[in-house]
Design a protein around this motif. Structure first.
Motif, short mmCIF file in Angstrom:
data_model
loop_
_atom_site.label_atom_id
_atom_site.label_comp_id
_atom_site.label_asym_id
_atom_site.label_seq_id
_atom_site.Cartn_x
_atom_site.Cartn_y
_atom_site.Cartn_z
N THR A 96 10.19 5.23 2.90
CA THR A 96 10.44 5.85 1.60
C THR A 96 11.00 4.86 0.58
OG1 THR A 96 12.66 6.54 2.25
CG2 THR A 96 10.86 8.10 2.64
N SER A 97 11.21 3.60 0.98
CA SER A 97 11.74 2.63 0.02
C SER A 97 10.81 2.47 -1.17
CB SER A 97 11.96 1.28 0.71
OG SER A 97 10.73 0.74 1.18
N ILE A 98 9.52 2.59 -0.95
CA ILE A 98 8.55 2.44 -2.02
C ILE A 98 8.72 3.50 -3.10
CG2 ILE A 98 6.74 3.83 -0.92
CD1 ILE A 98 4.69 1.86 -2.00
N TRP A 159 2.62 7.48 -3.97
CA TRP A 159 2.51 8.94 -4.00
C TRP A 159 2.30 9.53 -2.61
CZ3 TRP A 159 -1.24 8.60 -8.73
CH2 TRP A 159 -0.48 8.58 -9.92
N SER A 160 1.67 8.76 -1.71
CA SER A 160 1.45 9.27 -0.35
C SER A 160 2.75 9.38 0.43
CB SER A 160 0.46 8.38 0.40
OG SER A 160 1.05 7.16 0.81
N HIS A 161 3.82 8.75 -0.08
CA HIS A 161 5.14 8.84 0.55
C HIS A 161 6.10 9.73 -0.26
CE1 HIS A 161 4.69 5.96 3.84
NE2 HIS A 161 3.97 5.22 3.02
N LEU A 180 -5.41 8.67 -1.81
CA LEU A 180 -4.83 8.66 -0.47
C LEU A 180 -3.94 9.88 -0.24
CD1 LEU A 180 -4.50 6.89 2.13
CD2 LEU A 180 -2.43 5.97 1.04
N PRO A 181 -4.29 10.74 0.73
CA PRO A 181 -3.47 11.93 1.01
C PRO A 181 -2.22 11.57 1.82
CG PRO A 181 -5.78 12.23 1.69
CD PRO A 181 -5.56 10.76 1.47
N HIS A 185 -2.15 9.38 5.48
CA HIS A 185 -1.48 8.08 5.59
C HIS A 185 -0.41 8.07 6.67
CE1 HIS A 185 -0.11 4.15 4.53
NE2 HIS A 185 1.08 4.58 4.15
N ARG A 186 0.10 9.22 7.03
CA ARG A 186 1.13 9.26 8.08
C ARG A 186 0.61 8.72 9.40
NH1 ARG A 186 3.83 15.14 8.05
NH2 ARG A 186 4.91 14.23 9.84
#
Length: 241
Positions: A96-98, A159-161, A180-181, A185-186
């Motif tokens: 989640t740093s991004i 956004w995917s995170h 990218l969903p 991405h998980r």
């Protein structure tokens, strides 16, 4: 469907595409061309596949860069390690740093790569003649989509995170896998982070996994270099105070 006997040789010769001159340049006035690359229908169809190809190229490029940075090298490498590889190591430890990065920090690198060419493209469309633009139009459509989607790759990744506060239109684009969903991405963030590297749209992730594209590359590189895939990434994941 017409039968084989419906037309005589002269009619066929007159109305069909000659195999030794498929563009018809020697027997027809170019202004009346019915086939070949200058045909209006051919141009429209070509522009449709160049659009999709530009996006697919961006997705594949994101996978190559992401896989290379995740899999090889060390943070200890001068210049490259701290400036380029470090964010990839941090991202696996703290995904989640991004989401805490501002727009410039998130997108600065990709914009720096693509903006010069997009500006050059704008110059061409402003100052070139219409006939010159038409000659390269399909290629420029390809490059435009490639540039736009490369530019936004890190934003799509961010956004995917992001699980709270996303605009509804972004959620819509993710839901229908236009970008990218989040759930898609998980899969990459399951240890040992060895799959689903494409982070622009993610369209190529499944096909590349089916053919074992990344693992085959890793076997070849390890064989000839002796380097172990993701050894530095694993080291940082196991680090304790």
């Amino acid at each position: 469907m017409p039968s084989e006997n419906c037309c005589d040789d002269e009619t066929i010769e007159k109305n069909s595409m000659p195999e030794d001159d498929p563009n018809g340049n020697t027997i027809h006035d170019a202004r009346e061309m019915r086939w070949g690359p200058q045909h209006a229908g051919a141009k429209i169809l070509a522009s449709q596949y160049t659009t999709v190809l530009g996006i697919l190229t961006a997705d594949f490029a994101s996978g190559i860069v992401h896989w290379g940075a995740d899999t090889w090298g060390s943070v200890d490498i001068p210049l490259v390690g701290r400036n380029f590889l470090r964010p990839f190591r941090e991202h696996h430890i703290d995904p989640t740093s991004i989401t805490r990065h501002d727009f410039i920090e998130t997108n600065g690198d990709t914009f720096a790569v693509t903006v010069p060419y997009l500006l050059y493209m704008a110059y061409k469309f402003t100052y070139w003649t219409e006939s010159d633009i038409r000659k390269l139009y399909n290629f420029e459509v390809y490059m435009f989509l490639l540039g736009v989607f490369v530019s936004l790759t890190n934003q799509f990744h961010k956004w995917s995170h992001t699980y709270f506060g996303l605009p509804s239109y972004i959620v819509f684009l993710q839901k229908y896998h236009i970008i990218l969903p989040r759930k898609h991405h998980r899969l990459h963030h399951v240890m040992p982070h060895d799959t689903y590297f494409c982070i622009t749209t993610g369209w190529l992730n499944y096909p590349l996994e089916v053919i074992n594209f990344w693992s085959r590359l890793e076997v070849i590189i390890e064989k000839y270099s002796g380097s172990k895939p993701r050894s530095d990434d694993f080291k940082w994941g196991q680090k304790t105070l």
